[in-house]
Design a protein around this motif. Structure first.
Motif, PDB file in Angstrom:
ATOM      1  N   SER A 125       0.817  -1.213   0.000  1.00  0.00           N
ATOM      2  CA  SER A 125       0.000   0.000   0.000  1.00  0.00           C
ATOM      3  C   SER A 125       0.848   1.258   0.000  1.00  0.00           C
ATOM      4  N   TRP A 141     -12.124   2.697   3.233  1.00  0.00           N
ATOM      5  CA  TRP A 141     -11.580   1.690   2.320  1.00  0.00           C
ATOM      6  C   TRP A 141     -12.498   1.427   1.137  1.00  0.00           C
ATOM      7  N   ALA A 191     -11.990  -0.819  -2.055  1.00  0.00           N
ATOM      8  CA  ALA A 191     -10.680  -1.471  -1.941  1.00  0.00           C
ATOM      9  C   ALA A 191     -10.794  -2.822  -1.244  1.00  0.00           C
ATOM     10  N   LEU A 226      -2.979   6.443  -0.428  1.00  0.00           N
ATOM     11  CA  LEU A 226      -4.115   5.539  -0.554  1.00  0.00           C
ATOM     12  C   LEU A 226      -5.337   6.117   0.149  1.00  0.00           C
ATOM     13  N   ARG A 271      -6.054   6.643  -6.753  1.00  0.00           N
ATOM     14  CA  ARG A 271      -5.279   5.870  -5.788  1.00  0.00           C
ATOM     15  C   ARG A 271      -5.074   4.459  -6.331  1.00  0.00           C
ATOM     16  N   LEU A 305      -3.982   0.234  -5.929  1.00  0.00           N
ATOM     17  CA  LEU A 305      -3.812  -0.989  -5.144  1.00  0.00           C
ATOM     18  C   LEU A 305      -2.799  -1.870  -5.876  1.00  0.00           C
ATOM     19  N   LEU A 334      -8.212   3.174  -8.219  1.00  0.00           N
ATOM     20  CA  LEU A 334      -9.406   3.594  -7.503  1.00  0.00           C
ATOM     21  C   LEU A 334      -9.439   5.110  -7.483  1.00  0.00           C
ATOM     22  N   LEU A 370     -12.877   5.185  -1.005  1.00  0.00           N
ATOM     23  CA  LEU A 370     -12.297   4.697  -2.247  1.00  0.00           C
ATOM     24  C   LEU A 370     -13.350   3.979  -3.072  1.00  0.00           C
ATOM     25  N   HIS A 410     -14.387   2.551  -7.310  1.00  0.00           N
ATOM     26  CA  HIS A 410     -13.794   2.115  -8.568  1.00  0.00           C
ATOM     27  C   HIS A 410     -13.550   3.317  -9.485  1.00  0.00           C
TER      28      HIS A 410
END
Length: 370
Positions: A11, A64, A67, A284, A302, A304, A324, A331, A333
Motif C-alpha cells: 500500500s 476503504w 478497496a 491511498l 489511488r 492498489l 481507484l 475509495l 472504482h
C-alpha cells in the motif's frame, strides 16, 4: 497462495487522522495548530464542497470502500500498509512541524478493517504527537495483534524485521526505513536509549549495506524480503540519481522488493535484476479532497498494487495495479477514462527504466518481466 508464488499487497500512505478521524465513530479532539486551518472538521467540509455530503459517523470500513472487495478477491498472502498516522490522544505536538496527523485509538477498527499483516511506521508522521504518542501508537497496534516495523522503544526494535509466516515454512520479512528526504526529522531517530524510527539521513551505499545485511542474516531459503522505504519529496515524477542507486543497492544486497512511499502520487516502477522496485506508491487514504494546487498529478486516483513473486528466487512474476478514486473520503472504482489515465502516466514515467505497462480489460495495469 497461487501455486508456488507469494503475493503481496503493497500500500501507499494510509492516513486515517485529522479529517478522516472526524467522520469515524470516535472522533478525537479536532483542534489543529496548522497555519491556516484550526479545526480538522474543515477538511471534511472541503471534501464535501467538491464531492457531496459525507454521512457521520461512517462505518469503520467506509474509507476503504471498494478497496476491500478488490483485496478480498485478489487474496494476497501478505498485506503491507504504510500507516502514516499517530494513533493517540497525546497533545505533545512535534515542534517545527505545521501538519500533524493523529487518529483516536478507539477508531483503530478502521485500520484493522483492511486486515494488515504488517504496519510499517518509519515515516514523517508517526511521532507527530511526541514519543508519548508513539508509545500509545505502538501499544494500540500491539493490542490489536498487528505486526509493526520501523519504529520502537529503541533502535534495536525499530530496525528489527517483521516476519509473516506462510505455508510450507516460508516467510515474508519486512524492514521499514525512513529517510530525511521524506521529511522525517533527524531527532526522531531511534537510538540505543531512545524510542523513535529507523532513520537514515541519506540514501548511501553504507546504509543499503547495513539494512540488507540484517535482512540476509534473518533470511532462510524460500523467504521473500521487503525493504519498505519512506523516501523522497511529496510531488514530482523525477527520480534523483542517488535514490535510484540506493534502491538498486538494496536489491544488490538481497532485497526482493523495494516498497517506496512518501509521494502523494505514484512514481516510476522498475524491474531491476528481476526484482520489483516501486519508487512511490502514492497516497491511498487521506483527507486531501478539495485541496487545490497539484491537480495535474491527479492525486484523487489511488492505486492498489499487488505483486506476485517467486519465493525461490525473489523474482517478480507480475505486478497488478488496480486504480481507484477517492470521493467523499471513500475509495471507489475508477472510471474507464481514469484507468486509462493511470496506464498512460505509469507507462510514461516508467519508460526510462525499461518497464512496459499493460492495460488489462478490467481496467487494471500490469507489469510482467520480459
Amino acid at each position: 497462495m497461487g501455486g508456488d508464488l507469494v503475493t503481496l499487497f503493497l500500500s501507499g500512505d494510509v492516513m486515517l487522522g485529522r479529517g478522516v478521524d472526524q467522520i469515524l465513530p470516535h472522533p478525537g479532539d479536532p483542534a489543529l495548530s496548522e497555519p491556516y486551518i484550526k479545526d480538522a472538521r474543515a477538511y471534511v467540509k472541503l471534501a464535501e464542497a467538491v464531492n457531496g455530503t459525507i454521512p457521520r459517523p461512517v462505518p469503520f470500513s467506509w474509507p476503504w470502500g471498494d478497496a476491500l472487495p478488490v483485496l478480498d478477491a485478489a487474496a494476497p498472502d501478505v498485506r503491507l500498509l504504510n500507516v502514516e498516522t499517530s494513533i493517540t490522544v497525546s497533545d505533545d505536538e512535534a515542534s517545527g512541524k505545521e501538519v500533524l496527523y493523529r487518529m483516536h485509538p478507539a477508531n483503530l477498527p478502521c485500520l484493522t478493517a483492511a486486515r494488515p499483516d504488517v504496519c510499517v511506521l518509519a515515516n514523517n508522521h508517526v511521532l507527530d504527537y511526541g514519543r508519548r504518542g508513539l508509545e500509545e501508537t505502538l501499544a494500540a497496534l500491539a493490542d490489536a495483534g498487528l505486526r509493526t516495523a520501523g519504529a520502537g522503544r529503541d533502535l534495536d526494535v525499530a530496525r528489527r524485521c517483521a516476519s509473516v509466516p506462510l505455508p510450507r515454512g516460508r516467510r515474508v520479512l519486512v524492514v521499514s526505513l525512513g529517510m530525511e528526504s521524506s521529511g522525517v526529522p533527524s531527532d526522531w531517530a531511534a537510538t540505543a536509549r531512545r524510542s523513535g524510527v529507523h532513520f537514515a539521513a541519506e540514501p548511501s551505499p553504507a546504509v543499503a549495506a547495513e539494512v540488507t545485511a540484517r535482512l540476509c542474516e534473518a533470511k532462510r531459503p524460500g523467504d521473500v524480503t521487503v525493504v519498505s522505504l519512506h523516501m523522497g519529496s511529496n510531488w514530482g515524477y523525477r527520480l534523483p540519481r542517488d535514490q535510484v542507486r540506493f534502491a538498486r543497492a538494496l536489491v544488490d544486497g538481497g532485497a526482493d522488493i523495494v516498497h517506496g512511499h512518501s509521494s502523494h502520487h505514484p512514481r516510476p516502477v522498475e524491474v531491476y535484476r528481476g526484482k520489483l522496485v516501486l519508487y512511490g506508491c502514492g497516497d491511498l487514504i487521506n483527507d486531501y479532497e478539495g485541496i487545490g494546487g497539484y491537480e495535474r498529478y491527479r492525486d484523487d486516483l489511488r492505486l492498489l498494487p499487488i505483486a506476485s513473486v517467486d519465493p525461490a528466487t525473489g523474482a517478480l512474476h507480475e505486478l497488478r495495479v488496480t486504480p481507484l478514486q477517492a470521493r467523499r473520503m471513500r475509495l471507489g472504482h475508477a472510471s474507464a477514462a481514469d484507468c486509462h489515465t493511470v496506464h498512460e502516466v505509469l507507462s510514461r514515467i516508467s519508460h526510462g527504466l525499461g518497464v512496459r505497462m499493460h492495460a488489462e480489460p478490467d481496467g487494471s495495469v500490469t507489469v510482467r518481466p520480459s
